[in-house]
Write an enzyme that holds these catalytic residues in place. Structure first.
Site, mmCIF file in Angstrom:
data_model
loop_
_atom_site.group_PDB
_atom_site.id
_atom_site.type_symbol
_atom_site.label_atom_id
_atom_site.label_comp_id
_atom_site.label_asym_id
_atom_site.label_seq_id
_atom_site.Cartn_x
_atom_site.Cartn_y
_atom_site.Cartn_z
ATOM 1 C CG HIS A 52 35.347 47.502 42.813
ATOM 2 N ND1 HIS A 52 36.096 48.039 42.074
ATOM 3 C CD2 HIS A 52 34.594 48.486 43.718
ATOM 4 C CE1 HIS A 52 35.780 49.458 42.204
ATOM 5 N NE2 HIS A 52 34.967 49.756 43.217
ATOM 6 C CD GLU A 58 30.832 48.422 44.374
ATOM 7 O OE1 GLU A 58 30.617 49.600 44.329
ATOM 8 O OE2 GLU A 58 31.632 48.083 43.533
ATOM 9 C CG ASP A 102 28.211 52.463 41.929
ATOM 10 O OD1 ASP A 102 28.213 52.629 43.093
ATOM 11 O OD2 ASP A 102 29.325 51.881 41.311
ATOM 12 C CG HIS A 148 31.185 53.561 38.947
ATOM 13 N ND1 HIS A 148 31.023 53.442 40.131
ATOM 14 C CD2 HIS A 148 31.922 54.896 38.525
ATOM 15 C CE1 HIS A 148 31.823 54.284 40.698
ATOM 16 N NE2 HIS A 148 32.529 55.151 39.539
#
Length: 165
Positions: A44, A71, A73, A86
């Site tokens: 993450h 993962e 963004d 993020h």
């Protein structure tokens, strides 16, 4: 709204293409109690609890500790670069001073060129929720830079590119 939808769509495609879907890449059927069934081990934001999140060192560390999926963004900058971060902006300026709520909008990534975003140092701030997180000077990388770095890292360290085949 269009930019948010574009970013979400892009992220979905990246997550699928980065690792591949096991059901789409193999004609082999999985049996419920089969001992060789594998799971996604998700890093993450890389290894948020160990390294500054969404950074190349964090992604490399995630792979070292067993992640087979990362993962993250992404945001599109004013000059149409894809940057990994993020939040849509930072809370501190490159000199370390705080960005006030009134100023925050002018530091939103879609209103900034990547050359300006790159000047922001991340990874030095202490987060009580992550006491084991290494503090180090790093930055928000471009998506292309992250892909090149992770591919080079996995190849030079003989990590399997796909644990589901």
């Amino acid at each position: 709204m269009k930019k948010k939808l574009l970013v979400l769509s892009f992220l979905t495609v990246l997550l699928i293409s980065f690792q591949g879907l096991p059901g789409c890449t193999s004609s082999r059927k999985l049996v419920a109690n089969e001992p060789s069934v594998q799971f996604y081990n998700v890093g993450h934001r890389g290894t948020r609890g160990l390294m500054p999140e969404n950074t190349i060192p964090s992604f490399k560390r995630a792979i070292e500790v067993g992640a087979n999926t990362i993962e993250f963004d992404v945001h599109i900058t004013k000059d149409n670069k894809v940057v990994i971060c993020h939040d849509a902006s930072y809370t501190t300026k490159p000199d370390g001073s705080d960005i006030s709520d009134a100023e925050r909008k002018q530091y939103t990534f879609y209103q900034m060129n990547y050359a300006d975003i790159r000047k922001f140092i991340i990874g030095e701030k202490y987060y009580p929720a992550f006491p084991d997180q290494w503090r180090m000077k790093t930055y928000a990388p471009l998506l292309s830079e992250m892909i090149d770095s992770v591919e080079s890292f996995t190849k030079s360290n003989n990590y399997s590119p796909n644990k589901f085949t």
